[in-house]
Design a protein around this motif. Structure first.
Motif, PDB file in Angstrom:
ATOM      1  N   UNK A 153       0.813  -1.213   0.000  1.00  0.00           N
ATOM      2  CA  UNK A 153       0.000   0.000   0.000  1.00  0.00           C
ATOM      3  C   UNK A 153       0.846   1.263   0.000  1.00  0.00           C
ATOM      4  N   UNK A 154       2.138   1.102   0.183  1.00  0.00           N
ATOM      5  CA  UNK A 154       3.047   2.250   0.190  1.00  0.00           C
ATOM      6  C   UNK A 154       4.263   1.954  -0.688  1.00  0.00           C
ATOM      7  N   UNK A 155       5.079   2.988  -0.863  1.00  0.00           N
ATOM      8  CA  UNK A 155       6.318   2.848  -1.620  1.00  0.00           C
ATOM      9  C   UNK A 155       7.478   3.261  -0.718  1.00  0.00           C
ATOM     10  N   UNK A 156       8.440   2.400  -0.566  1.00  0.00           N
ATOM     11  CA  UNK A 156       9.619   2.736   0.232  1.00  0.00           C
ATOM     12  C   UNK A 156      10.554   3.611  -0.593  1.00  0.00           C
ATOM     13  N   UNK A 157      11.450   4.340   0.059  1.00  0.00           N
ATOM     14  CA  UNK A 157      12.420   5.160  -0.675  1.00  0.00           C
ATOM     15  C   UNK A 157      13.234   4.357  -1.680  1.00  0.00           C
ATOM     16  N   UNK A 158      13.576   3.106  -1.354  1.00  0.00           N
ATOM     17  CA  UNK A 158      14.328   2.270  -2.294  1.00  0.00           C
ATOM     18  C   UNK A 158      13.488   1.949  -3.526  1.00  0.00           C
ATOM     19  N   UNK A 159      12.218   1.640  -3.306  1.00  0.00           N
ATOM     20  CA  UNK A 159      11.311   1.378  -4.425  1.00  0.00           C
ATOM     21  C   UNK A 159      11.200   2.622  -5.313  1.00  0.00           C
ATOM     22  N   UNK A 160      11.031   3.765  -4.672  1.00  0.00           N
ATOM     23  CA  UNK A 160      10.882   5.030  -5.408  1.00  0.00           C
ATOM     24  C   UNK A 160      12.115   5.310  -6.256  1.00  0.00           C
ATOM     25  N   UNK A 161      13.292   5.024  -5.714  1.00  0.00           N
ATOM     26  CA  UNK A 161      14.533   5.247  -6.450  1.00  0.00           C
ATOM     27  C   UNK A 161      14.616   4.367  -7.685  1.00  0.00           C
ATOM     28  N   UNK A 162      14.255   3.084  -7.519  1.00  0.00           N
ATOM     29  CA  UNK A 162      14.291   2.161  -8.659  1.00  0.00           C
ATOM     30  C   UNK A 162      13.265   2.551  -9.730  1.00  0.00           C
ATOM     31  N   UNK A 163      12.078   2.947  -9.286  1.00  0.00           N
ATOM     32  CA  UNK A 163      11.030   3.365 -10.236  1.00  0.00           C
ATOM     33  C   UNK A 163      11.479   4.607 -10.998  1.00  0.00           C
ATOM     34  N   UNK A 164      12.058   5.559 -10.277  1.00  0.00           N
ATOM     35  CA  UNK A 164      12.499   6.801 -10.899  1.00  0.00           C
ATOM     36  C   UNK A 164      13.566   6.544 -11.960  1.00  0.00           C
ATOM     37  N   UNK A 165      14.493   5.644 -11.663  1.00  0.00           N
ATOM     38  CA  UNK A 165      15.557   5.328 -12.616  1.00  0.00           C
ATOM     39  C   UNK A 165      15.005   4.693 -13.888  1.00  0.00           C
ATOM     40  N   UNK A 166      13.943   3.923 -13.760  1.00  0.00           N
ATOM     41  CA  UNK A 166      13.409   3.201 -14.916  1.00  0.00           C
ATOM     42  C   UNK A 166      12.651   4.110 -15.894  1.00  0.00           C
ATOM     43  N   UNK A 167      12.179   5.268 -15.427  1.00  0.00           N
ATOM     44  CA  UNK A 167      11.378   6.148 -16.309  1.00  0.00           C
ATOM     45  C   UNK A 167      11.924   7.583 -16.348  1.00  0.00           C
ATOM     46  N   UNK A 168      13.093   7.798 -15.776  1.00  0.00           N
ATOM     47  CA  UNK A 168      13.621   9.155 -15.677  1.00  0.00           C
ATOM     48  C   UNK A 168      13.854   9.770 -17.075  1.00  0.00           C
ATOM     49  N   UNK A 169      13.334  10.971 -17.277  1.00  0.00           N
ATOM     50  CA  UNK A 169      13.562  11.726 -18.507  1.00  0.00           C
ATOM     51  C   UNK A 169      12.727  11.314 -19.710  1.00  0.00           C
ATOM     52  N   UNK A 170      11.868  10.308 -19.547  1.00  0.00           N
ATOM     53  CA  UNK A 170      11.109   9.827 -20.714  1.00  0.00           C
ATOM     54  C   UNK A 170      10.003  10.799 -21.122  1.00  0.00           C
ATOM     55  N   UNK A 171       9.703  11.787 -20.272  1.00  0.00           N
ATOM     56  CA  UNK A 171       8.616  12.713 -20.553  1.00  0.00           C
ATOM     57  C   UNK A 171       9.047  13.901 -21.412  1.00  0.00           C
ATOM     58  N   UNK A 172      10.352  14.121 -21.549  1.00  0.00           N
ATOM     59  CA  UNK A 172      10.834  15.363 -22.162  1.00  0.00           C
ATOM     60  C   UNK A 172      10.471  15.494 -23.639  1.00  0.00           C
ATOM     61  N   UNK A 173      10.635  14.424 -24.382  1.00  0.00           N
ATOM     62  CA  UNK A 173      10.347  14.481 -25.826  1.00  0.00           C
ATOM     63  C   UNK A 173       8.860  14.738 -26.067  1.00  0.00           C
ATOM     64  N   UNK A 174       8.013  14.087 -25.281  1.00  0.00           N
ATOM     65  CA  UNK A 174       6.572  14.260 -25.456  1.00  0.00           C
ATOM     66  C   UNK A 174       6.148  15.675 -25.091  1.00  0.00           C
ATOM     67  N   UNK A 175       6.662  16.184 -23.995  1.00  0.00           N
ATOM     68  CA  UNK A 175       6.310  17.549 -23.587  1.00  0.00           C
ATOM     69  C   UNK A 175       6.740  18.554 -24.657  1.00  0.00           C
ATOM     70  N   UNK A 176       7.937  18.386 -25.183  1.00  0.00           N
ATOM     71  CA  UNK A 176       8.431  19.272 -26.237  1.00  0.00           C
ATOM     72  C   UNK A 176       7.569  19.158 -27.489  1.00  0.00           C
ATOM     73  N   UNK A 177       7.145  17.947 -27.821  1.00  0.00           N
ATOM     74  CA  UNK A 177       6.317  17.740 -29.011  1.00  0.00           C
ATOM     75  C   UNK A 177       4.965  18.409 -28.894  1.00  0.00           C
ATOM     76  N   UNK A 178       4.352  18.342 -27.710  1.00  0.00           N
ATOM     77  CA  UNK A 178       3.050  18.986 -27.502  1.00  0.00           C
ATOM     78  C   UNK A 178       3.203  20.505 -27.587  1.00  0.00           C
ATOM     79  N   UNK A 179       4.266  21.033 -26.993  1.00  0.00           N
ATOM     80  CA  UNK A 179       4.504  22.481 -27.053  1.00  0.00           C
ATOM     81  C   UNK A 179       4.724  22.966 -28.468  1.00  0.00           C
TER      82      UNK A 179
END
Length: 235
Positions: A153-179
């Motif tokens: 039901x929660x996310x530990x800091x270690x889980x959050x770190x692993x999740x962040x690494x797996x998707x880090x920066x993937x939003x930039x191209x899409x955001x730029x494309x919409x703009x």
């Protein structure tokens, strides 16, 4: 003999006046009808053009709203990772993340449909592609969260770190494309409006020139008819 000449002169004068009057009436009618048609045509073109430009501006704002909603979605994703160690906050930010994702997609779909309706196929396709990419990206976020979170039901800091690494920066191209889509549609709207203004000015100049030419022609014809009548009365 003199009486016959006077009678003949009066007949010629009346004929000249009648011809001149008929000519003037015909020319005025031509001017009137052509002017009415031209005004109707200009008004129709202006109305259609301004409505199209306004709708393009609305689509540009819709794309910009989608970009803003996407930024909110990404911020809520960060909040999920930062505050996910508390179940209530995790669910709160996850709900906001999904809500922003839905608004982002709805905006892009609207832009695609609106651009297609106006005949801008390239922009409609770009919006559709961005919508599909957004759906894939959102699913990727959800999958990364589910993989690490499991049934917790929660996310530990270690889980959050692993999740962040797996998707880090993937939003930039899409955001730029919409703009960029928003900026390009706004530019098209401005170009259409400027082109419309030039066309309306050109039509106005042509209409004014036509009316002046017809007025000048009518005056020349009238002067010629009256001069012919005067010559006839003197003979």
């Amino acid at each position: 003999m003199a009486d016959n000449q006077r009678i003949h002169g009066k007949i010629e004068l009346r004929r000249a006046i009648a011809t001149s009057a008929f000519t003037m009436i015909a020319l005025v009618a031509v001017i009137g009808l052509f002017s009415l048609f031209s005004i109707w045509s200009i008004n129709r073109a202006w109305t259609t053009g301004t409505l199209e430009a306004a709708e393009l501006q609305n689509l540009s704002r819709a794309a910009l709203d989608s970009q803003v909603n996407f930024k909110v979605q990404i911020q809520e994703w960060k909040n999920v990772l930062l505050r996910g160690d508390q179940s209530s906050l995790l669910e709160k930010h996850l709900t906001s993340f999904r809500s922003s994702a839905q608004k982002t997609d709805e905006g892009l779909v609207r832009v695609s449909a609106g651009a297609a309706k106006l005949g801008f196929k390239d922009e409609a396709q770009r919006a559709l592609v961005l919508s599909n990419e957004h759906g894939v990206l959102t699913a990727r976020y959800e999958a990364a969260l589910a993989e690490e979170r499991g049934m917790s039901k929660t996310i530990t800091p270690d889980m959050a770190s692993l999740i962040d690494k797996s998707v880090r920066g993937v939003d930039r191209v899409l955001e730029s494309g919409i703009g960029k889509l928003s900026a390009d549609i706004a530019m098209i709207s401005d170009e259409r409006r400027n082109t419309l203004l030039i066309q309306m000015q050109d039509r106005y100049v042509k209409l004014r020139l036509f009316i002046l030419c017809v007025i000048g022609l009518s005056l020349v014809i009238t002067a010629y008819v009256l001069a012919s009548a005067l010559r006839a009365t003197r003979s």
